[in-house]
Design an enzyme around this catalytic site. Structure first.
Site, short mmCIF file in Angstrom:
data_model
loop_
_atom_site.label_atom_id
_atom_site.label_comp_id
_atom_site.label_asym_id
_atom_site.label_seq_id
_atom_site.Cartn_x
_atom_site.Cartn_y
_atom_site.Cartn_z
N GLY A 1 -26.91 -41.17 -4.50
CA GLY A 1 -25.54 -41.59 -4.75
C GLY A 1 -24.57 -40.56 -4.22
O GLY A 1 -24.92 -39.37 -4.11
N HIS B 1 -23.28 -42.07 -13.22
CA HIS B 1 -23.06 -40.74 -12.64
C HIS B 1 -21.96 -40.79 -11.58
O HIS B 1 -21.04 -39.96 -11.56
CB HIS B 1 -24.39 -40.25 -12.05
CG HIS B 1 -24.31 -38.93 -11.37
ND1 HIS B 1 -24.99 -37.81 -11.80
CD2 HIS B 1 -23.66 -38.53 -10.24
CE1 HIS B 1 -24.73 -36.79 -11.00
NE2 HIS B 1 -23.94 -37.20 -10.03
N GLU B 2 -22.04 -41.79 -10.68
CA GLU B 2 -21.06 -41.88 -9.59
C GLU B 2 -19.67 -42.25 -10.11
O GLU B 2 -18.66 -41.72 -9.65
CB GLU B 2 -21.53 -42.88 -8.53
CG GLU B 2 -22.84 -42.52 -7.85
CD GLU B 2 -22.94 -41.08 -7.39
OE1 GLU B 2 -21.92 -40.49 -6.94
OE2 GLU B 2 -24.03 -40.50 -7.51
N CYS C 1 -27.27 -33.60 -8.88
CA CYS C 1 -26.08 -34.01 -8.14
C CYS C 1 -26.02 -33.22 -6.83
O CYS C 1 -26.25 -32.01 -6.84
CB CYS C 1 -24.84 -33.71 -8.98
SG CYS C 1 -23.30 -34.14 -8.17
N LEU C 2 -25.70 -33.89 -5.74
CA LEU C 2 -25.62 -33.20 -4.45
C LEU C 2 -24.54 -32.13 -4.45
O LEU C 2 -24.60 -31.20 -3.66
CB LEU C 2 -25.36 -34.21 -3.33
CG LEU C 2 -26.49 -35.21 -3.04
CD1 LEU C 2 -26.06 -36.20 -1.96
CD2 LEU C 2 -27.77 -34.49 -2.65
N GLN D 1 -16.82 -36.15 -3.51
CA GLN D 1 -17.88 -35.28 -2.98
C GLN D 1 -17.77 -35.07 -1.47
O GLN D 1 -18.42 -34.18 -0.91
CB GLN D 1 -19.26 -35.86 -3.31
CG GLN D 1 -19.55 -35.88 -4.81
CD GLN D 1 -20.94 -36.37 -5.09
OE1 GLN D 1 -21.15 -37.58 -5.21
NE2 GLN D 1 -21.91 -35.46 -5.14
N HIS E 1 -17.87 -39.34 -11.45
CA HIS E 1 -17.27 -38.49 -10.41
C HIS E 1 -15.82 -38.89 -10.12
O HIS E 1 -14.99 -38.04 -9.78
CB HIS E 1 -18.05 -38.63 -9.08
CG HIS E 1 -19.17 -37.66 -8.92
ND1 HIS E 1 -18.99 -36.30 -8.87
CD2 HIS E 1 -20.50 -37.86 -8.74
CE1 HIS E 1 -20.16 -35.70 -8.68
NE2 HIS E 1 -21.10 -36.62 -8.61
NI NI Z 1 -23.13 -36.37 -8.34
#
Ligand code: NI
Length: 150
Positions: A46, A130-131, A88-89, A51, A134
């Site tokens: 995701g 999660h997304e 998370c990236l 991000q 963000h």
């Molecule tokens: Ni994330």
């Protein structure tokens, strides 16, 4: 398509509340294509607007054969609970256990602005939550130790 740089914690961009997407044009399509490529390249499931430095309400999720672009997503229904590891990236080399709903229904728009609804369970439901977090400046580790599934 092109890879975009992934913003990492503690960059303040990740803590901003995003504004809705209002223009559904080719530029939006290119952004979503880039986000998908960037997510895959980074081996993620995701990726949300902030991000890649875009403070708009949009995210991509790809889990195995399932791919979705969530624009202006809103969780309209949630049920059950699941506890599991999350990463998370934007928060590299870290994983922690987070409680999430087991099942969620999300109203969103596709890249053309059409209203859509998606229901997901398990891991995909976790990715949706999660997304969408963000987009409100919430990082998953903020939720560690919280019992109320969000
Ligand atoms: Ni994330």
């Amino acid at each position: 398509m092109a890879l975009r740089d992934i913003v990492t914690d503690p960059n303040p961009t990740l803590r901003k509340k995003c504004r809705p997407v209002e223009v559904f044009d080719e530029k939006l399509g290119r952004l979503l294509d880039d986000m998908r490529e960037t997510m895959k390249h980074a081996d993620g499931v995701g990726l949300a607007g902030p991000q890649v430095g875009i403070l708009r309400r949009l995210a991509v999720v790809e889990v195995e054969d399932f791919y979705i672009e969530l624009i202006n997503p809103v969780i309209v229904k949630k049920s059950g609970s699941q506890d599991g590891p999350e990463g998370c990236l934007s928060v590299p080399n870290r994983q922690e256990s987070v409680v999430r709903p087991y099942k969620v229904t999300v109203d969103y728009q596709d890249r053309h602005g059409n209203p859509m609804t998606a229901t997901a369970e398990g891991y995909v439901a976790r990715a949706f939550c999660h997304e969408i977090d963000h987009l409100d400046g919430i990082l998953y580790y903020d939720l560690v130790g919280k019992k109320n599934a969000k």
